[in-house]
Write a protein that holds these residues in place. Sequence first.
Motif, PDB file in Angstrom:
ATOM      1  N   VAL A  20     -15.055   1.443   5.414  1.00 25.12           N
ATOM      2  CA  VAL A  20     -13.852   1.213   4.666  1.00 25.12           C
ATOM      3  C   VAL A  20     -13.115   2.556   4.275  1.00 25.12           C
ATOM      4  O   VAL A  20     -12.297   2.877   4.371  1.00 25.12           O
ATOM      5  N   ARG A  21     -14.285   3.262   3.731  1.00 27.74           N
ATOM      6  CA  ARG A  21     -13.855   4.711   3.056  1.00 27.74           C
ATOM      7  C   ARG A  21     -13.194   5.631   4.085  1.00 27.74           C
ATOM      8  O   ARG A  21     -12.026   6.369   4.107  1.00 27.74           O
ATOM      9  N   SER A  22     -13.767   5.667   5.556  1.00 21.66           N
ATOM     10  CA  SER A  22     -13.482   6.604   6.356  1.00 21.66           C
ATOM     11  C   SER A  22     -12.028   5.964   7.055  1.00 21.66           C
ATOM     12  O   SER A  22     -11.207   6.886   7.369  1.00 21.66           O
ATOM     13  N   LEU A  23     -12.045   4.662   6.987  1.00 23.18           N
ATOM     14  CA  LEU A  23     -10.615   4.192   7.613  1.00 23.18           C
ATOM     15  C   LEU A  23      -9.332   4.577   6.587  1.00 23.18           C
ATOM     16  O   LEU A  23      -8.456   5.191   7.010  1.00 23.18           O
ATOM     17  N   GLY A  24      -9.957   4.479   5.338  1.00 23.78           N
ATOM     18  CA  GLY A  24      -8.908   4.840   4.383  1.00 23.78           C
ATOM     19  C   GLY A  24      -8.365   6.367   4.512  1.00 23.78           C
ATOM     20  O   GLY A  24      -7.208   6.547   4.333  1.00 23.78           O
ATOM     21  N   GLU A  25      -9.358   7.116   4.603  1.00 23.78           N
ATOM     22  CA  GLU A  25      -9.307   8.628   4.722  1.00 23.78           C
ATOM     23  C   GLU A  25      -8.358   8.898   5.959  1.00 23.78           C
ATOM     24  O   GLU A  25      -7.616   9.657   6.163  1.00 23.78           O
ATOM     25  N   GLY A  26      -8.638   7.975   7.220  1.00 24.51           N
ATOM     26  CA  GLY A  26      -7.901   8.258   8.296  1.00 24.51           C
ATOM     27  C   GLY A  26      -6.591   7.909   8.141  1.00 24.51           C
ATOM     28  O   GLY A  26      -5.635   8.809   8.748  1.00 24.51           O
ATOM     29  N   GLY A 224     -18.958 -15.039  -0.596  1.00 21.30           N
ATOM     30  CA  GLY A 224     -19.591 -13.817  -0.465  1.00 21.30           C
ATOM     31  C   GLY A 224     -19.041 -12.918   0.602  1.00 21.30           C
ATOM     32  O   GLY A 224     -17.843 -13.204   1.295  1.00 21.30           O
ATOM     33  N   VAL A 225     -19.591 -11.707   0.924  1.00 25.43           N
ATOM     34  CA  VAL A 225     -18.940 -10.730   1.705  1.00 25.43           C
ATOM     35  C   VAL A 225     -19.881 -10.028   2.514  1.00 25.43           C
ATOM     36  O   VAL A 225     -21.282  -9.669   2.279  1.00 25.43           O
ATOM     37  N   LEU A 226     -19.399  -9.945   3.569  1.00 25.93           N
ATOM     38  CA  LEU A 226     -19.833  -9.319   4.898  1.00 25.93           C
ATOM     39  C   LEU A 226     -19.455  -7.954   5.218  1.00 25.93           C
ATOM     40  O   LEU A 226     -18.243  -7.964   5.269  1.00 25.93           O
ATOM     41  N   ALA A 227     -20.479  -7.143   5.298  1.00 25.84           N
ATOM     42  CA  ALA A 227     -19.780  -5.353   5.302  1.00 25.84           C
ATOM     43  C   ALA A 227     -20.892  -4.642   6.324  1.00 25.84           C
ATOM     44  O   ALA A 227     -21.981  -4.966   6.432  1.00 25.84           O
ATOM     45  N   ARG A 228     -20.145  -3.407   6.494  1.00 23.26           N
ATOM     46  CA  ARG A 228     -21.175  -2.582   7.182  1.00 23.26           C
ATOM     47  C   ARG A 228     -22.200  -1.676   6.368  1.00 23.26           C
ATOM     48  O   ARG A 228     -23.364  -1.196   6.766  1.00 23.26           O
ATOM     49  N   ASN A 229     -22.139  -1.622   5.141  1.00 19.08           N
ATOM     50  CA  ASN A 229     -22.644  -0.868   4.187  1.00 19.08           C
ATOM     51  C   ASN A 229     -22.440  -1.429   2.653  1.00 19.08           C
ATOM     52  O   ASN A 229     -21.607  -2.051   2.415  1.00 19.08           O
ATOM     53  N   ALA A 230     -23.324  -0.816   1.890  1.00 16.16           N
ATOM     54  CA  ALA A 230     -23.223  -1.429   0.414  1.00 16.16           C
ATOM     55  C   ALA A 230     -21.987  -0.888  -0.287  1.00 16.16           C
ATOM     56  O   ALA A 230     -21.509  -1.390  -1.074  1.00 16.16           O
ATOM     57  N   ALA A 234     -19.265  -3.128  -1.898  1.00 16.04           N
ATOM     58  CA  ALA A 234     -18.669  -2.960  -3.356  1.00 16.04           C
ATOM     59  C   ALA A 234     -17.371  -2.592  -3.535  1.00 16.04           C
ATOM     60  O   ALA A 234     -16.580  -3.173  -4.496  1.00 16.04           O
ATOM     61  N   LEU A 235     -16.594  -2.089  -2.559  1.00 14.82           N
ATOM     62  CA  LEU A 235     -15.275  -1.895  -2.535  1.00 14.82           C
ATOM     63  C   LEU A 235     -14.461  -3.225  -2.321  1.00 14.82           C
ATOM     64  O   LEU A 235     -13.487  -3.484  -3.427  1.00 14.82           O
ATOM     65  N   ALA A 236     -15.060  -4.114  -1.784  1.00 14.61           N
ATOM     66  CA  ALA A 236     -14.539  -5.452  -1.410  1.00 14.61           C
ATOM     67  C   ALA A 236     -14.567  -6.324  -2.949  1.00 14.61           C
ATOM     68  O   ALA A 236     -13.780  -7.197  -3.237  1.00 14.61           O
ATOM     69  N   LEU A 237     -15.837  -6.224  -3.428  1.00  7.93           N
ATOM     70  CA  LEU A 237     -16.151  -6.864  -4.508  1.00  7.93           C
ATOM     71  C   LEU A 237     -15.206  -6.655  -5.690  1.00  7.93           C
ATOM     72  O   LEU A 237     -15.010  -7.424  -6.409  1.00  7.93           O
ATOM     73  N   ALA A 238     -15.073  -5.164  -5.802  1.00  5.33           N
ATOM     74  CA  ALA A 238     -14.049  -4.738  -6.793  1.00  5.33           C
ATOM     75  C   ALA A 238     -12.746  -5.443  -6.675  1.00  5.33           C
ATOM     76  O   ALA A 238     -12.058  -5.615  -7.985  1.00  5.33           O
ATOM     77  N   VAL A 239     -12.361  -5.650  -5.542  1.00  6.71           N
ATOM     78  CA  VAL A 239     -10.942  -6.108  -5.233  1.00  6.71           C
ATOM     79  C   VAL A 239     -10.968  -7.816  -5.835  1.00  6.71           C
ATOM     80  O   VAL A 239      -9.952  -8.380  -6.502  1.00  6.71           O
ATOM     81  N   LEU A 434     -26.456  -3.756  -9.566  1.00  5.90           N
ATOM     82  CA  LEU A 434     -27.175  -3.887  -8.370  1.00  5.90           C
ATOM     83  C   LEU A 434     -26.515  -3.294  -7.123  1.00  5.90           C
ATOM     84  O   LEU A 434     -27.349  -2.487  -6.225  1.00  5.90           O
ATOM     85  N   LEU A 435     -25.196  -3.096  -6.923  1.00  7.87           N
ATOM     86  CA  LEU A 435     -24.646  -2.202  -5.844  1.00  7.87           C
ATOM     87  C   LEU A 435     -24.686  -0.892  -5.922  1.00  7.87           C
ATOM     88  O   LEU A 435     -24.994  -0.092  -5.131  1.00  7.87           O
ATOM     89  N   ALA A 436     -24.779  -0.237  -7.445  1.00  9.56           N
ATOM     90  CA  ALA A 436     -24.873   1.145  -7.558  1.00  9.56           C
ATOM     91  C   ALA A 436     -26.332   1.425  -7.005  1.00  9.56           C
ATOM     92  O   ALA A 436     -26.647   2.526  -6.377  1.00  9.56           O
ATOM     93  N   LEU A 437     -27.237   0.624  -7.350  1.00  8.40           N
ATOM     94  CA  LEU A 437     -28.810   1.024  -6.855  1.00  8.40           C
ATOM     95  C   LEU A 437     -29.033   0.548  -5.292  1.00  8.40           C
ATOM     96  O   LEU A 437     -29.541   1.615  -4.723  1.00  8.40           O
ATOM     97  N   MET A 438     -28.062  -0.143  -4.620  1.00  3.01           N
ATOM     98  CA  MET A 438     -28.168  -0.428  -3.237  1.00  3.01           C
ATOM     99  C   MET A 438     -27.632   0.988  -2.719  1.00  3.01           C
ATOM    100  O   MET A 438     -27.889   1.481  -1.527  1.00  3.01           O
TER     101      MET A 438
END
Length: 445
Positions: A20-26, A224-230, A234-239, A434-438
């Motif tokens: 998600v971060r890389s897509l946003g940067e692009g 729940g959220v399915l994602a490629r990385n933690a 976390a970005l999805a959960l914040a929204v 938990l997500l920060a730890l992940m």
Amino acid sequence: MWRTTAGARTMVVPSAFLSVRSLGEGYRSGRFTPVDVCAQAMRRLDAWEPRLNAFIDPMRDEVMRQAREATDQLARGEDRGPLHGIPVAIKDIIDIAGVATSYATKSVPPRLATRDADCVRRLRQAGAILFGKTNLLEFAYGIAHPAFGQTNNPCDPSRTAGGSSGGSAAAVAAGIVPLALGTDTGGSVRAPAAYCRIVGLKPSFGLLSLDGVYPLSPSLDHLGVLARNAEDAALALAVLARSPLAATAPARPRLGIVRNQWNHPAVTTEIRAAIAGAVARLREAGVEIVEIDLAAPEAMAAALLDILLPEAARIHAETFRQAEVGYAPGTAAQIRAGMSLPALRYLVAKEEQARWTAELDGIFTHGDALIAPTVPFVAPDMDPALSAEGDDEILSLTHANLTGAPSISLPCRSDGTLPVGLQFTGRPGADGALLALMRQLEPLL
């Protein structure tokens, strides 16, 4: 990423597996747009379907309309945050206004949603692109209806992607979308994530609104959220969350490995070896790991089913009376089992749920998270059926649903060809921690 020339314009086509971060940067650098990303996603969809059977309705025209809108907004400098222009697939028990919800059943006709579920509304407000309705087990209840079929696993299409949120997991694992929503009542986000080599997050009970999400068991249901990385999770959960999630990981984490889940005879040699390797790497990195026991996993699984079965039967009672023939035979059998389950068993299970929740809170005075195999085996050919006696698939999953604790499955390295998931469970309400730890531990797994 690779480049292709269309007339005078050089277009950068993004990788199908960017974060998600890389897509946003692009997007913000102008290298590519949401239209480019969604066009790429449609090509991935065409390459995989119907082999995966991940989507009930991909919403193709609506997806591209949203992509054009997001592209125009970002070009004007209107930036709604990290999910702006990000495709997110939606499990087909979650309402999207103007789109039919099928519930993957033939007991009722698809129902045109008149308003967005709360989670969908929040995604829209954040600028996300709603990328289709994904396949699931009937009413998220553990059986694939023959009319809809099983979702297959991108890692090995001869095997299941898992249930009940298998369509959402497969869509992420196949590189179609970076994020998807599912539901988790007894592991229905985390098990598919483990089978498909992605991240599956079940937040704390009640953190995310279930308004507009068809219920299964109100005492146990989680979005729940399915994602490629933690980080993406976390970005999805914040929204999606209704409260701040800011937290930092401890400098020297202390994890409790759940001994009576790790040593359970249902855990295969392949799973045990993979997780032993991950635990060794964590220890080498300075993570303190101690052994703890929870209540017997069979007892927890049985209690979860003694709550789930009657609550689901109550929800389906009227529809079942009118249209029993429209249910898959296995789903119908589970509803009948819930109708006949003695009230005393339900009440005892609710008492045990309260007791185990209190006990778990005490355990977290001595550690930051619990670890255990997400599921005790790699993806099977078919989804294991629930049974009143318990189910090996859910042995490591149920403590988080019963107690409402946040829980996440992360992929870990394996010598085998199929994915293995390692589950981390945090203190109820401490999702941000938990997500920060992940994010700190994920590279070690």
